[in-house]
Design a protein around this motif. Structure first.
Motif, PDB file in Angstrom:
ATOM      1  N   PRO A  59       4.224   0.978   9.857  1.00  0.00           N
ATOM      2  CA  PRO A  59       4.649   0.931   8.362  1.00  0.00           C
ATOM      3  C   PRO A  59       3.953  -0.307   7.936  1.00  0.00           C
ATOM      4  O   PRO A  59       3.981  -1.308   8.437  1.00  0.00           O
ATOM      5  CB  PRO A  59       5.902   0.871   8.129  1.00  0.00           C
ATOM      6  CG  PRO A  59       6.623   1.482   9.554  1.00  0.00           C
ATOM      7  CD  PRO A  59       5.496   1.307  10.623  1.00  0.00           C
ATOM      8  N   GLY A  60       3.222  -0.271   6.629  1.00  0.00           N
ATOM      9  CA  GLY A  60       2.633  -1.377   5.937  1.00  0.00           C
ATOM     10  C   GLY A  60       1.082  -1.767   6.242  1.00  0.00           C
ATOM     11  O   GLY A  60       0.644  -2.705   5.712  1.00  0.00           O
ATOM     12  N   VAL A  61       0.806  -1.139   7.217  1.00  0.00           N
ATOM     13  CA  VAL A  61      -0.422  -1.201   7.699  1.00  0.00           C
ATOM     14  C   VAL A  61      -1.482  -0.915   6.763  1.00  0.00           C
ATOM     15  O   VAL A  61      -2.854  -1.178   6.576  1.00  0.00           O
ATOM     16  CB  VAL A  61      -0.988  -0.727   9.200  1.00  0.00           C
ATOM     17  CG1 VAL A  61      -0.703   1.019   9.017  1.00  0.00           C
ATOM     18  CG2 VAL A  61      -1.955  -1.269   9.781  1.00  0.00           C
ATOM     19  N   LYS A  63      -1.727   2.964   5.703  1.00  0.00           N
ATOM     20  CA  LYS A  63      -2.005   4.347   5.908  1.00  0.00           C
ATOM     21  C   LYS A  63      -2.056   5.206   4.608  1.00  0.00           C
ATOM     22  O   LYS A  63      -2.940   5.830   4.464  1.00  0.00           O
ATOM     23  CB  LYS A  63      -1.134   5.040   6.830  1.00  0.00           C
ATOM     24  CG  LYS A  63      -0.891   4.755   8.148  1.00  0.00           C
ATOM     25  CD  LYS A  63       0.046   5.286   8.998  1.00  0.00           C
ATOM     26  CE  LYS A  63       1.581   5.282   8.592  1.00  0.00           C
ATOM     27  NZ  LYS A  63       2.110   3.654   8.446  1.00  0.00           N
ATOM     28  N   SER A  64      -1.120   4.809   3.578  1.00  0.00           N
ATOM     29  CA  SER A  64      -1.386   5.599   2.411  1.00  0.00           C
ATOM     30  C   SER A  64      -2.447   5.536   1.554  1.00  0.00           C
ATOM     31  O   SER A  64      -3.249   6.123   1.067  1.00  0.00           O
ATOM     32  CB  SER A  64      -0.098   5.629   1.602  1.00  0.00           C
ATOM     33  OG  SER A  64       0.946   4.785   2.003  1.00  0.00           O
ATOM     34  N   THR A  65      -2.685   3.864   1.655  1.00  0.00           N
ATOM     35  CA  THR A  65      -3.924   3.236   0.779  1.00  0.00           C
ATOM     36  C   THR A  65      -5.031   4.166   1.379  1.00  0.00           C
ATOM     37  O   THR A  65      -5.887   4.403   0.843  1.00  0.00           O
ATOM     38  CB  THR A  65      -3.703   1.895   0.885  1.00  0.00           C
ATOM     39  OG1 THR A  65      -2.420   1.511   0.509  1.00  0.00           O
ATOM     40  CG2 THR A  65      -4.951   1.306  -0.211  1.00  0.00           C
ATOM     41  N   ARG A 103       3.597   8.391  -3.194  1.00  0.00           N
ATOM     42  CA  ARG A 103       2.460   7.853  -2.164  1.00  0.00           C
ATOM     43  C   ARG A 103       1.146   8.670  -2.584  1.00  0.00           C
ATOM     44  O   ARG A 103       1.320   9.826  -3.097  1.00  0.00           O
ATOM     45  CB  ARG A 103       2.582   7.935  -0.707  1.00  0.00           C
ATOM     46  CG  ARG A 103       3.802   7.215  -0.350  1.00  0.00           C
ATOM     47  CD  ARG A 103       4.283   7.639   1.173  1.00  0.00           C
ATOM     48  NE  ARG A 103       3.520   6.633   2.139  1.00  0.00           N
ATOM     49  CZ  ARG A 103       2.776   7.582   3.168  1.00  0.00           C
ATOM     50  NH1 ARG A 103       2.769   8.820   3.065  1.00  0.00           N
ATOM     51  NH2 ARG A 103       1.937   6.610   3.798  1.00  0.00           N
ATOM     52  N   ASN A 196      -8.029  -2.711   9.197  1.00  0.00           N
ATOM     53  CA  ASN A 196      -7.738  -2.528   7.627  1.00  0.00           C
ATOM     54  C   ASN A 196      -7.450  -4.078   7.011  1.00  0.00           C
ATOM     55  O   ASN A 196      -7.138  -4.859   7.786  1.00  0.00           O
ATOM     56  CB  ASN A 196      -6.590  -1.413   7.342  1.00  0.00           C
ATOM     57  CG  ASN A 196      -6.636  -1.290   5.991  1.00  0.00           C
ATOM     58  OD1 ASN A 196      -7.745  -1.042   5.438  1.00  0.00           O
ATOM     59  ND2 ASN A 196      -5.480  -0.807   5.187  1.00  0.00           N
ATOM     60  N   LYS A 197      -7.613  -3.943   5.825  1.00  0.00           N
ATOM     61  CA  LYS A 197      -7.438  -5.217   4.877  1.00  0.00           C
ATOM     62  C   LYS A 197      -8.564  -6.150   5.206  1.00  0.00           C
ATOM     63  O   LYS A 197      -8.088  -7.274   5.284  1.00  0.00           O
ATOM     64  CB  LYS A 197      -5.986  -5.760   5.162  1.00  0.00           C
ATOM     65  CG  LYS A 197      -5.064  -4.517   5.172  1.00  0.00           C
ATOM     66  CD  LYS A 197      -3.599  -5.428   4.958  1.00  0.00           C
ATOM     67  CE  LYS A 197      -2.345  -4.068   4.990  1.00  0.00           C
ATOM     68  NZ  LYS A 197      -1.268  -4.555   4.693  1.00  0.00           N
ATOM     69  N   ASP A 199     -10.538  -7.670   3.574  1.00  0.00           N
ATOM     70  CA  ASP A 199     -11.021  -8.180   2.189  1.00  0.00           C
ATOM     71  C   ASP A 199     -10.495  -9.460   1.771  1.00  0.00           C
ATOM     72  O   ASP A 199      -9.386  -9.890   2.412  1.00  0.00           O
ATOM     73  CB  ASP A 199     -10.614  -7.175   1.211  1.00  0.00           C
ATOM     74  CG  ASP A 199      -9.192  -6.730   1.287  1.00  0.00           C
ATOM     75  OD1 ASP A 199      -8.282  -7.542   1.396  1.00  0.00           O
ATOM     76  OD2 ASP A 199      -8.838  -5.347   1.240  1.00  0.00           O
ATOM     77  N   ALA A 238      -9.155  -0.524   2.671  1.00  0.00           N
ATOM     78  CA  ALA A 238      -8.623   0.987   2.178  1.00  0.00           C
ATOM     79  C   ALA A 238      -8.395   0.488   0.654  1.00  0.00           C
ATOM     80  O   ALA A 238      -8.957   1.129  -0.305  1.00  0.00           O
ATOM     81  CB  ALA A 238      -7.255   1.181   2.539  1.00  0.00           C
TER      82      ALA A 238
HETATM   83  P1  GDP Z   1       1.819   2.420   4.962  1.00  0.00           P
HETATM   84  O1  GDP Z   1       3.123   1.909   5.183  1.00  0.00           O
HETATM   85  O2  GDP Z   1       0.920   2.214   6.151  1.00  0.00           O
HETATM   86  O3  GDP Z   1       1.524   3.754   4.343  1.00  0.00           O
HETATM   87  O4  GDP Z   1       0.735   1.245   4.038  1.00  0.00           O
HETATM   88  P2  GDP Z   1       0.491   1.293   2.677  1.00  0.00           P
HETATM   89  O5  GDP Z   1      -0.691   1.799   2.172  1.00  0.00           O
HETATM   90  O6  GDP Z   1       1.699   1.609   1.666  1.00  0.00           O
HETATM   91  O7  GDP Z   1       0.049  -0.374   2.222  1.00  0.00           O
HETATM   92  C1  GDP Z   1       0.958  -1.314   2.565  1.00  0.00           C
HETATM   93  C2  GDP Z   1       0.634  -2.526   1.670  1.00  0.00           C
HETATM   94  O8  GDP Z   1      -0.749  -3.038   2.075  1.00  0.00           O
HETATM   95  C3  GDP Z   1       0.582  -2.164   0.239  1.00  0.00           C
HETATM   96  O9  GDP Z   1       1.033  -3.284  -0.494  1.00  0.00           O
HETATM   97  C4  GDP Z   1      -0.855  -2.236   0.163  1.00  0.00           C
HETATM   98  O10 GDP Z   1      -1.282  -2.598  -1.346  1.00  0.00           O
HETATM   99  C5  GDP Z   1      -1.537  -3.176   0.937  1.00  0.00           C
HETATM  100  N1  GDP Z   1      -2.829  -2.634   1.690  1.00  0.00           N
HETATM  101  C6  GDP Z   1      -3.461  -1.455   2.053  1.00  0.00           C
HETATM  102  N2  GDP Z   1      -4.530  -1.482   2.404  1.00  0.00           N
HETATM  103  C7  GDP Z   1      -5.108  -2.780   1.880  1.00  0.00           C
HETATM  104  C8  GDP Z   1      -6.213  -3.389   2.198  1.00  0.00           C
HETATM  105  O11 GDP Z   1      -7.351  -2.807   2.570  1.00  0.00           O
HETATM  106  N3  GDP Z   1      -6.454  -4.560   1.980  1.00  0.00           N
HETATM  107  C9  GDP Z   1      -5.351  -5.449   1.191  1.00  0.00           C
HETATM  108  N4  GDP Z   1      -5.673  -6.524   0.899  1.00  0.00           N
HETATM  109  N5  GDP Z   1      -4.140  -4.707   1.266  1.00  0.00           N
HETATM  110  C10 GDP Z   1      -3.825  -3.399   1.407  1.00  0.00           C
END
Ligand code: GDP
Length: 327
Positions: A59-61, A63-65, A103, A196-197, A199, A238
């Motif tokens: 969670p937080g990695v 995935k949805s983004t 999401r 991911n991330k 950036d 993402a």
């Molecule tokens: P999930 O729990 O794996 O579905 O994660 P989310 O997609 O909800 O993202 C968790 C947090 O990470 C959110 O605050 C997103 O905005 C942030 N996030 C997701 N992708 C990226 C990215 O490529 N770069 C950055 N800087 N933040 C990201």
């Protein structure tokens, strides 16, 4: 079964409402629904093939983004994308993280995308069957790519890998000892690791993490189903929608290579056999728990085993004999 042939026809036409209804039908535990679901799946069997992509990450990695950006990129190329989720936490609490309606807002409004949250079920076995059947329905409905998302907790990942053509592991940049955080077993089922991330301020850390994983992947035993250079680690963002096209090219290259070399077909064949055996196991267990006579016998044998008057193996054998006896 007029209703079923109409439903099958709707699904084949790519009607999203028919698809949603078909998935609701396969998710139902009612015996009459189960019979209809079987007829439906049989009517639609093998009509089309999608690229099934498993995706996992804690969670937080992101995935949805990622699914939103990646999915939008694919629909932008004229492809139809279905997203299914397997949320192991919903099997326990009834509440689903992956079912959150907020999401993937853009993707959920895209007419070429179909998103379905995790079925809530009491056991992972039930979720496995329903998700697998939902994948088949999405294929039959003409989706080109079916993404199957799960949270990183071991068992559900193995299950998703068993219904995917490719398996992606999404990880976030971190400092130092993050390699330990990813279990070896998961590294072994991943075809592509996406860091991911990559950036802004996180970019240097992401680059380091990607290099660490590239090194770690090289140490893994070479798998026959991989061309040179796979499995591999790639950088993506993402959020900034960077690296997604390159990642998609790698996925396609891997899929094409596996198709050309027979690994794709072999993997699907092995998966079909695996799920057949799982279904048999599941059916036997259901018989154990559904049949009051067998349950009573099991209870009685269990008491004898607990009391020491019967060895576990002997008692199990006796129960299996009872299962075999014609009713
Ligand atoms: P999930 O729990 O794996 O579905 O994660 P989310 O997609 O909800 O993202 C968790 C947090 O990470 C959110 O605050 C997103 O905005 C942030 N996030 C997701 N992708 C990226 C990215 O490529 N770069 C950055 N800087 N933040 C990201």
């Amino acid at each position: 079964m007029k209703k079923i042939s109409e439903l099958a026809e709707g699904v084949s036409r790519g009607d999203r409402r028919a698809l949603a209804r078909a998935i609701t039908l396969i998710e139902s535990a009612r015996a009459d629904h189960r019979a209809e679901a079987t007829a439906l799946l049989d009517a639609l069997r093998g009509s089309r093939q999608a690229l099934r992509i498993g995706l996992s990450g804690t969670p937080g990695v992101g995935k949805s983004t990622f699914i939103e950006s990646f999915g939008m990129m694919l629909t932008g190329q004229g492809l139809k994308v279905a997203v299914l989720a397997v949320d192991p936490s919903s099997t326990r609490s009834g509440g689903s993280i992956l079912g959150d309606k907020t999401r993937m807002e853009r993707l959920s409004r895209d007419p070429n995308a179909f998103i379905r949250p995790s079925p809530s079920q009491s056991q992972l076995g039930g979720v496995a069957r329903r998700t697998r059947e939902a994948v088949m329905l999405c294929e039959a409905a003409g989706y080109d790519v079916v993404l199957i998302e799960t949270v990183g907790v071991g068992q559900s990942e193995t299950m998703v890998a068993e219904m995917s053509d490719l398996f992606l592991l999404l990880i976030a940049p971190a400092g130092g000892d993050e390699l330990q955080g990813v279990k070896r077993g998961i590294m072994e089922i991943a075809d592509i690791i996406l860091v991911n991330k990559a950036d802004g301020d996180l970019k240097p850390a992401a680059t380091r993490t990607c290099a660490d994983y590239t090194g770690a992947l090289r140490l893994l035993r070479k798998r026959p189903q991989d061309p040179e250079g796979f499995p591999k680690a790639l950088l993506v963002s993402a959020l900034e929608e960077e690296g997604l096209k390159a990642a998609w090219q790698e996925m396609q290259a891997l899929a094409e290579w596996r198709k050309a070399n027979g690994h794709w077909q072999a993997r699907r064949a092995a998966q079909a056999r695996h799920w057949f055996e799982e279904e048999v196991r599941h059916g036997l267990l259901a018989r154990l728990s559904d049949d009051p006579e067998i349950r009573a016998r099991m209870e009685q044998l269990g008491t004898e085993v607990a009391g020491g008057s019967l060895a576990p193996g002997v008692a199990a054998q006796a129960l299996l004999e009872a299962l075999r006896a014609p009713k």
